[in-house]
Design an enzyme around this catalytic site. Structure first.
Site, mmCIF file in Angstrom:
data_model
loop_
_atom_site.group_PDB
_atom_site.id
_atom_site.type_symbol
_atom_site.label_atom_id
_atom_site.label_comp_id
_atom_site.label_asym_id
_atom_site.label_seq_id
_atom_site.Cartn_x
_atom_site.Cartn_y
_atom_site.Cartn_z
ATOM 1 N N GLY A 217 0.992 -0.748 -0.625
ATOM 2 C CA GLY A 217 0.177 -0.333 0.351
ATOM 3 C C GLY A 217 0.828 1.183 0.229
ATOM 4 N N GLY A 218 0.237 2.549 0.005
ATOM 5 C CA GLY A 218 0.699 3.504 -0.289
ATOM 6 C C GLY A 218 1.373 4.057 1.073
ATOM 7 C CB ILE A 219 0.736 4.291 4.248
ATOM 8 C CG1 ILE A 219 -0.682 4.982 4.226
ATOM 9 C CG2 ILE A 219 1.238 4.491 5.761
ATOM 10 C CD1 ILE A 219 -1.648 4.881 4.974
ATOM 11 C CD GLU A 238 1.113 -10.757 5.309
ATOM 12 O OE1 GLU A 238 0.610 -11.122 6.759
ATOM 13 O OE2 GLU A 238 0.363 -10.352 4.547
ATOM 14 N N GLY A 336 -2.325 -11.417 6.458
ATOM 15 C CA GLY A 336 -1.909 -11.281 8.547
ATOM 16 C C GLY A 336 -1.349 -10.041 9.250
ATOM 17 C CE LYS A 361 -17.683 7.292 0.384
ATOM 18 N NZ LYS A 361 -18.561 6.862 0.255
#
Length: 431
Positions: A217-219, A238, A336, A361
């Protein structure tokens, strides 16, 4: 018979190889890139010949023909985790779902609680000793191989031969087919200013010598980008992706401080670029293992300073995380997250980070809420939660009272929502 002769004996077209499947079978497929496209396409092409066949997998990446609401009586997908191609079916009810901790899936398969009659998997070319590497996803697949009646491999020269407990001998293979198509590449997610801000908070709390679990993911990738000045980091995760490879290339990762598998990176599936897959090939610093090794909270938690980074979609005042559904509507799966939150809590010096943007949003919805939306699937419990990070700061919740948690979470909510969150907390007698 030599291993080469046995190979030739078991080599056939994908259309012929799928004949091992019988009505009522469950076919287990590895995570993501480990899925064998030629075999699943061949199955899709003749799916109406079958009755009550299930295909079980975490995160399918291609929309095969069998993922079809009109033919579920023939071949049906049963998700261990929803991805983009199976999420609509899960939300509409024609794709079923197996809830479980990722780390426990091999045990559930071994005990017969999750069926595994046939395995379809991608594999590296066979080595001179007769072994293939299921490097892209040994995950739960190795347990399924031990349990299954039939194992069918799609052998592709682009699949790396990785080290670890991810090998199968030709004698255990029922049939195999060959392909040489490029492996599916998964690009890095988009990183914006919100992700960068969250990533900086987390990166600042990761010390030199830490062992990392980093999700997709981006974070998480924003965290990785801000670790290039660290030293002596280790990897026990993982998923191995391009971000981790980048840290290795920068000289940041050497696994020298790990208590378990010192000097080695551990992962259970790969998701990234062709450069990543080449990086994995016979790399002595990397081992691919089944998920009951990588994700077991007791084993992973034996590493000191284990720092785990995972995302959620919503968190309530008690610290319960809804990471896999939108209310009662399924979105992903447990994966995980729970495994590694518990592992980091066990680790001496460990930190479990749950990260999320404060709003959704276009800043119209707060992701920090008094109570989770009705029907939300709780992924991380109030008893396991530790650090929560938004772009507005860090709330450390473990060991804190309900009132202290509430105050800390409101403090990292978007400023536009803090007033109404305080009012709700007062009505709940938390402030």
């Amino acid at each position: 018979m030599s291993v080469q002769a046995e190979y030739q004996q078991k080599r056939m077209t994908a259309a012929d190889a799928i004949h091992v499947v019988k009505n009522g079978d469950t076919i287990v497929v590895p995570t993501g890139v480990g899925e064998p496209p030629a075999l699943l396409t061949a199955l899709s092409d003749v799916r109406t010949r079958y009755q009550d066949v299930k295909v079980s997998q975490i995160l399918p990446l291609r929309k095969y023909g069998y993922i079809d609401p009109e033919t579920t009586q023939h071949v049906r997908h049963v998700a261990y985790f929803f991805g983009g191609v199976t999420r609509p079916g899960g939300q509409q009810g024609w794709v079923d779902f197996h809830p479980s901790y990722f780390s426990e899936m091999p045990m559930l398969i071994n005990r017969g609680l999750m069926p595994a009659d046939v395995v379809f998997a991608m594999a590296s070319p066979m080595d001179e000793h007769g072994y293939f590497s299921l490097s892209l996803g040994p995950d739960y697949t190795m347990a399924a191989i031990a349990k299954a009646r039939a194992v069918v491999l799609e052998v592709n020269p682009n699949v790396p031969f990785a080290n670890g407990a991810c090998h199968i001998h030709i004698s255990k293979v029922t049939a195999l087919t060959e392909s040489n198509d490029p492996l599916l590449e998964v690009g890095l997610p988009k990183i914006g200013p919100v992700q960068e801000a969250i990533g900086k908070y987390v990166a600042d709390m990761i010390p030199n010598g830490a062992t990392l679990q980093i999700g997709y993911g981006g974070i998480p990738d924003a965290v990785v980008m801000q670790l290039t000045h660290k030293h002596d980091l280790g990897i026990h995760t993982e998923m191995i992706g391009d971000g981790i490879m980048t840290l290795v290339e920068a000289g940041v990762v050497n696994n020298s401080k790990k208590n378990v598998n010192n000097g080695k990176m551990l992962a259970t599936f790969a998701l990234g670029s062709n450069k990543l897959y080449r990086f994995m090939h016979r790399n002595p610093a990397l081992e691919m293992h089944p998920v009951d090794i990588t994700n077991d909270p007791y084993l992973a938690g034996q590493n000191d300073n284990l720092h785990c980074i995972n995302a959620t979609m919503q968190i309530d005042f008690m610290g319960q995380c809804g990471s896999e559904s939108l209310g009662a509507v399924p979105y992903s799966g447990t994966g995980g997250q729970s495994d590694f939150v518990r592992a980091a809590n066990r680790s001496n010096g460990g930190k479990a980070f749950i990260v999320l943007p404060a709003t959704a949003k276009d800043d119209t919805i707060s992701r920090i809420v008094p109570t989770l939306s009705a029907g939300t699937h709780v992924s991380t419990s109030k008893n396991d939660i530790n650090y929560v990070v938004t772009e507005f700061g860090v709330a450390q919740l473990r060991g804190k009272t309900a009132k202290q948690r509430c105050e800390a979470l409101i403090g990292i909510a978007h400023p536009n929502f803090r007033g109404e969150l305080r009012e709700a907390a007062k009505k709940m007698k938390l402030l």
